[in-house]
Design an enzyme around this catalytic site. Structure first.
Site, PDB file in Angstrom:
ATOM      1  N   GLU A  19       5.231 -12.301   1.000  1.00  0.00           N
ATOM      2  CA  GLU A  19       5.596 -11.382  -0.079  1.00  0.00           C
ATOM      3  C   GLU A  19       6.830 -10.595   0.361  1.00  0.00           C
ATOM      4  O   GLU A  19       6.727  -9.719   1.217  1.00  0.00           O
ATOM      5  CB  GLU A  19       4.432 -10.425  -0.346  1.00  0.00           C
ATOM      6  CG  GLU A  19       3.120 -11.120  -0.663  1.00  0.00           C
ATOM      7  CD  GLU A  19       1.905 -10.299  -0.231  1.00  0.00           C
ATOM      8  OE1 GLU A  19       1.764  -9.143  -0.660  1.00  0.00           O
ATOM      9  OE2 GLU A  19       1.090 -10.810   0.551  1.00  0.00           O
ATOM     10  N   ASP A  27      -1.684  -9.856   8.369  1.00  0.00           N
ATOM     11  CA  ASP A  27      -1.556  -9.121   7.107  1.00  0.00           C
ATOM     12  C   ASP A  27      -0.572  -7.987   7.402  1.00  0.00           C
ATOM     13  O   ASP A  27      -0.925  -6.811   7.344  1.00  0.00           O
ATOM     14  CB  ASP A  27      -2.923  -8.594   6.656  1.00  0.00           C
ATOM     15  CG  ASP A  27      -2.901  -8.089   5.219  1.00  0.00           C
ATOM     16  OD1 ASP A  27      -1.798  -8.026   4.635  1.00  0.00           O
ATOM     17  OD2 ASP A  27      -3.980  -7.759   4.693  1.00  0.00           O
ATOM     18  N   HIS A  30      -0.884  -2.515  -4.462  1.00  0.00           N
ATOM     19  CA  HIS A  30      -0.266  -3.355  -5.496  1.00  0.00           C
ATOM     20  C   HIS A  30      -0.228  -2.711  -6.884  1.00  0.00           C
ATOM     21  O   HIS A  30      -0.548  -3.348  -7.894  1.00  0.00           O
ATOM     22  CB  HIS A  30      -0.975  -4.708  -5.565  1.00  0.00           C
ATOM     23  CG  HIS A  30      -0.804  -5.546  -4.320  1.00  0.00           C
ATOM     24  ND1 HIS A  30       0.345  -5.529  -3.564  1.00  0.00           N
ATOM     25  CD2 HIS A  30      -1.628  -6.453  -3.710  1.00  0.00           C
ATOM     26  CE1 HIS A  30       0.221  -6.377  -2.544  1.00  0.00           C
ATOM     27  NE2 HIS A  30      -0.964  -6.940  -2.603  1.00  0.00           N
ATOM     28  N   HIS A  39       3.155 -12.575  -5.652  1.00  0.00           N
ATOM     29  CA  HIS A  39       2.034 -12.784  -4.725  1.00  0.00           C
ATOM     30  C   HIS A  39       1.515 -14.219  -4.777  1.00  0.00           C
ATOM     31  O   HIS A  39       0.303 -14.440  -4.868  1.00  0.00           O
ATOM     32  CB  HIS A  39       0.926 -11.778  -5.051  1.00  0.00           C
ATOM     33  CG  HIS A  39       0.079 -11.397  -3.883  1.00  0.00           C
ATOM     34  ND1 HIS A  39      -0.618 -12.328  -3.135  1.00  0.00           N
ATOM     35  CD2 HIS A  39      -0.172 -10.193  -3.315  1.00  0.00           C
ATOM     36  CE1 HIS A  39      -1.284 -11.695  -2.178  1.00  0.00           C
ATOM     37  NE2 HIS A  39      -1.020 -10.404  -2.257  1.00  0.00           N
ATOM     38  N   ARG A  93       0.789  -1.237   0.000  1.00  0.00           N
ATOM     39  CA  ARG A  93       0.000   0.000   0.000  1.00  0.00           C
ATOM     40  C   ARG A  93       0.821   1.287   0.000  1.00  0.00           C
ATOM     41  O   ARG A  93       1.901   1.334   0.593  1.00  0.00           O
ATOM     42  CB  ARG A  93      -0.924   0.018   1.227  1.00  0.00           C
ATOM     43  CG  ARG A  93      -1.993  -1.050   1.135  1.00  0.00           C
ATOM     44  CD  ARG A  93      -2.842  -1.154   2.392  1.00  0.00           C
ATOM     45  NE  ARG A  93      -3.913  -2.144   2.201  1.00  0.00           N
ATOM     46  CZ  ARG A  93      -3.710  -3.466   2.281  1.00  0.00           C
ATOM     47  NH1 ARG A  93      -2.538  -3.951   2.589  1.00  0.00           N
ATOM     48  NH2 ARG A  93      -4.713  -4.299   2.048  1.00  0.00           N
TER      49      ARG A  93
HETATM   50  C1  GLA Z   1      -1.549  -8.224   0.336  1.00  0.00           C
HETATM   51  C2  GLA Z   1      -2.197  -7.243   1.223  1.00  0.00           C
HETATM   52  C3  GLA Z   1      -3.525  -7.775   1.677  1.00  0.00           C
HETATM   53  C4  GLA Z   1      -4.392  -8.115   0.495  1.00  0.00           C
HETATM   54  C5  GLA Z   1      -3.656  -9.044  -0.426  1.00  0.00           C
HETATM   55  C6  GLA Z   1      -4.420  -9.265  -1.708  1.00  0.00           C
HETATM   56  O1  GLA Z   1      -1.148  -9.326   1.024  1.00  0.00           O
HETATM   57  O2  GLA Z   1      -1.413  -6.876   2.324  1.00  0.00           O
HETATM   58  O3  GLA Z   1      -4.154  -6.847   2.505  1.00  0.00           O
HETATM   59  O4  GLA Z   1      -4.748  -6.957  -0.179  1.00  0.00           O
HETATM   60  O5  GLA Z   1      -2.399  -8.526  -0.747  1.00  0.00           O
HETATM   61  O6  GLA Z   1      -5.741  -9.576  -1.508  1.00  0.00           O
END
Ligand code: GLA
Length: 380
Positions: free
Chosen positions: A344, A278, A132, A206, A107
């Protein structure tokens, strides 16, 4: 005497030919059609097979890792990533299954950043923020592809030119990603890029892993270790607050291998904000090491082990909290919440707006270059 020697030699040659045939000793790369992009561009699928029979299928649409077949502890091969059977699944996908992510992975807060006094406005595709790379990130592009020689396996070079102004980012960014499936059962990803104007770059992949195989249930029993003493806490929009917080005493402490499910539903404030994990972990680096271990995952039923090695300072650990069963993947399997995990490798989210985070700026004349390795093995 001579005759016996001849029989022994021909016997040995025959044996080694048979063994080579059985294990696919030489490896191969095969190209086939995977369909067409929405613009009618042909999309190819490259299947890389190493000398052990491990197989990685990569699509030129989004540079997606479509499937990755690795053995379990009994030598039985099985797919360990989520994905789709044809390009159409990837065209409508909103979860970034297996894709290359850019120009900026994760982000950017308030969909804007400033470089040399100039503010750049991006698309808001995740609440107030950019996620992304924006509406049409690198995951929705058709990449150029070329098989290239590799010393220890099979390699595919993908290339993409992200034009000046694309999704609001400055500079023509020339991107090259090399996937190598090595004979040591690693999928190595080397990312490089150059620009003609100062810009920001953060590239990743991803892939959603389930080491027991897509459709085998959730990943809560996978046992995870992350080489991180700190993580970057987030606000309600999942933008880092800027703090680097100690993992000690929190559900983010994966320094000792721990089942993912052990604390994924705890009432920790950060876990609640993420709907599970996350979050970006700050990786521990060993001084002088060109590449370091970031994470290790063990799946107890199959014995499959995944190690993630990277040159990057961070890794986003995501437990598939947004998967809601609406995506139907390979073989019609519905991808439900927590049916896979992502690791990631990256620079920290929102770095362009966080002066204390490692910089993601790239200037003309510089070369962006990072490497990540997904290494597969098994344990008893
Ligand atoms: C990343 C983001 C998540 C989500 C995924 C895709 O991992 O951090 O919040 O948006 O991508 O769904």
């Amino acid at each position: 005497m001579k005759r016996r020697l001849w029989i022994t030699i021909t016997g040995a040659i025959l044996m080694s030919t048979l063994t080579a045939g059985a294990t696919g000793k030489s490896g191969s790369t095969k190209k086939s059609s995977f369909g067409k992009s929405p613009d009618g561009e042909p999309v190819d699928l490259y299947v890389l097979t190493n000398k052990n029979g491990v197989e990685a299928a990569i699509s030129t649409y989004g540079g997606v890792v479509v499937s990755l077949k690795v053995p379990d502890r009994n030598g039985k091969p099985g797919d360990v990533v989520l994905g789709f059977d044809s390009v159409d699944g990837y065209v409508s996908d909103k979860s970034y299954f297996g894709a290359l992510i850019g120009r900026y992975g994760n982000r950017i807060g308030h969909a804007q950043f400033t470089l040399d006094g100039k503010t750049y406005t991006l698309a808001k595709n995740n609440g107030e923020n950019t996620l992304h790379g924006g509406i049409k990130g690198f995951n929705k592009a058709v990449w150029g592809a070329k098989e290239i020689p590799a010393k220890n396996g099979q390699a595919l070079e993908l290339s993409y030119l992200s034009k000046d102004g694309e999704e609001g980012f400055p500079g023509n960014l020339s991107v090259r990603v090399v996937y190598t499936l090595t004979d040591s059962n690693e999928l190595k990803i080397e990312y490089s890029a150059t620009t003609d104007k100062k810009t920001v770059v953060n590239l990743t992949n991803h892939s959603y892993f389930n080491l027991a195989g897509p459709g085998s249930g959730d990943i809560l029993g996978h046992v995870l270790m992350i080489e991180g003493d700190k993580f970057t806490p987030v606000d309600s929009g999942l933008i880092p607050t800027g703090e680097l917080r100690d993992v000690a005493g929190t559900p983010f402490d994966f320094r000792k291998p721990t089942a993912i499910g052990a604390r994924v539903d705890s009432d920790d404030e950060q876990i609640k904000l993420g709907g599970g994990y996350d979050h970006n972990f700050v990786l521990r680096r060993k001084a002088g090491d060109p590449i370091s271990l970031a994470a290790r995952v063990v799946e107890p039923k199959t014995g499959r082990v995944l190690e993630v090695w990277t040159t990057e300072p961070g890794v986003q650990f995501y437990t598939g909290n947004f998967l809601d069963g609406s995506a139907h993947g390979k073989g019609g399997i519905s991808y439900t919440k927590r049916s896979a995990l992502c690791l990631e490798t990256q620079h920290f989210p929102d770095s362009p707006n966080q002066p204390k985070f490692p910089s993601t700026e790239l200037k003309p004349g510089e070369r962006y270059h990072t490497t990540t390795i997904y290494k597969f093995s098994t344990e008893k």
